[in-house]
Design a protein around this motif. Structure first.
Motif, PDB file in Angstrom:
ATOM      1  N   LEU A 187      30.742 -23.816  19.703  1.00 18.28           N
ATOM      2  CA  LEU A 187      31.121 -24.086  21.092  1.00 18.28           C
ATOM      3  C   LEU A 187      32.393 -23.343  21.484  1.00 18.28           C
ATOM      4  CD1 LEU A 187      30.548 -25.550  23.708  1.00 18.28           C
ATOM      5  CD2 LEU A 187      31.762 -27.550  22.804  1.00 18.28           C
ATOM      6  N   HIS A 212      20.657 -21.613  27.486  1.00 20.95           N
ATOM      7  CA  HIS A 212      19.976 -22.882  27.238  1.00 20.95           C
ATOM      8  C   HIS A 212      20.879 -24.072  27.509  1.00 20.95           C
ATOM      9  CE1 HIS A 212      15.996 -21.885  25.779  1.00 20.95           C
ATOM     10  NE2 HIS A 212      16.504 -20.910  25.037  1.00 20.95           N
ATOM     11  N   ASP A 213      22.186 -23.905  27.332  1.00 24.69           N
ATOM     12  CA  ASP A 213      23.117 -25.011  27.544  1.00 24.69           C
ATOM     13  C   ASP A 213      23.313 -25.198  29.045  1.00 24.69           C
ATOM     14  OD1 ASP A 213      25.603 -26.487  27.946  1.00 24.69           O
ATOM     15  OD2 ASP A 213      25.928 -26.237  25.785  1.00 24.69           O
ATOM     16  N   ASN A 215      25.034 -27.378  30.846  1.00 23.92           N
ATOM     17  CA  ASN A 215      26.379 -27.605  31.359  1.00 23.92           C
ATOM     18  C   ASN A 215      27.215 -26.334  31.343  1.00 23.92           C
ATOM     19  OD1 ASN A 215      26.433 -30.337  32.214  1.00 23.92           O
ATOM     20  ND2 ASN A 215      26.360 -30.986  30.074  1.00 23.92           N
TER      21      ASN A 215
END
Length: 291
Positions: A187, A212-213, A215
């Protein structure tokens, strides 16, 4: 800079678009993945394509970059049909980082990044000190200068991803297409890479990502393209697009959408079966049976 787009406003046919698809149909082995799709990439903002696995995100990006030839329709780059442009001319305008790129065995990091300068070389213009400076700057921007003499195949997955991004930056274009650039990154490093992407956008680059994330997509994008089954379900600024209902329709996801406590974008809170307080399953939460 934050540029707002009302939902759907970026999907039209604006004359200022750097890149657009018009009536594009694309498939593999006789199977149609994208059918009669129209999309416009707004200039000088970060556009992120999101959607469930297999919905056509990477297919769309590969089509926009001319890696895939549509069966029907046209991709337009700076007002010209991209199919009619020379490969070198496309590479001078558009940089692409595909999924899971592979470097030749034994190639060093510096040599790989230097390949980003190939579109600018010719028999009249050979390698110069300017090219070397661009490569050094690209290595420094992605934090891999200390890896310059290492073989690419000896690096970790995260290091390799940053090196490939460095090569794309060395290409020197102001239109970048990045297919899952945070793959293999933890991250902290994913945030570093997306902060770099945001810096490029602030300097005037037009950027198209597949992420894909969700947020991270909402945090770093001014324009979202939400895909489902090869079609565009919604497009616009994250504040206008992201709702619990849309997440249900696009992903089959139960979620609450709240204000991001540290930003100005929506924050998606997924709801699974475990560790969820009953009082949070209220009337504003889209509840579906997963499976």
């Amino acid at each position: 800079m934050a540029v707002e787009y009302a939902a759907g406003s970026a999907a039209g046919g604006g004359d200022t678009a750097r890149l657009a698809a018009r009536g594009v149909t694309v498939g593999y082995g006789g199977r149609v993945v994208i059918d009669d799709l129209d999309v416009v990439v707004p200039p000088r903002v970060i556009t992120t394509i999101i959607g469930s696995n297999g919905c056509g995100k990477s297919t769309l990006l590969r089509t926009l970059s001319r890696l895939l030839k549509p069966a029907r329709g046209t991709v337009v780059l700076d007002g010209e049909d991209i199919a009619g442009l020379r490969t070198r001319d496309v590479a001078r305008k558009l940089g692409l980082l595909p999924q899971a790129p592979v470097a030749p065995e034994g190639l060093t990091v510096a040599d790989l990044v230097a390949r980003g300068r190939h579109p600018h070389q010719s028999w009249l213009r050979q390698w110069s000190s300017d090219d070397a400076a661009v490569v050094e700057r690209a290595l420094a921007m992605t934090g891999v200068s200390d890896l310059a003499d290492r073989p690419v195949d000896a690096l970790s997955g995260g290091q390799r991803q940053r090196v490939w991004i460095s090569m794309t930056l060395a290409q020197g274009t102001d239109l970048l297409l990045l297919d899952e650039p945070t793959t293999y990154l933890d991250l902290a490093h994913a945030i570093d890479v997306l902060d770099l992407v945001d810096d490029l956008h602030e300097s005037g680059c037009t950027v198209v990502l597949v992420l894909h994330d969700l947020n991270l997509a909402t945090r770093y994008s001014d324009n979202l393209i939400v895909m489902k089954a090869g079609a565009i379900l919604a497009q616009g600024h994250p504040r206008d697009v992201i709702t619990a209902e849309l997440l249900h329709e696009a992903f089959g996801l139960r979620a609450k959408v709240i204000d991001d406590p540290v930003g100005d974008r929506p924050l998606i809170v997924p709801i699974g079966r475990a560790h969820v307080r009953p009082d949070q399953l209220d009337k504003d939460t889209v509840q579906v049976r997963l499976g």
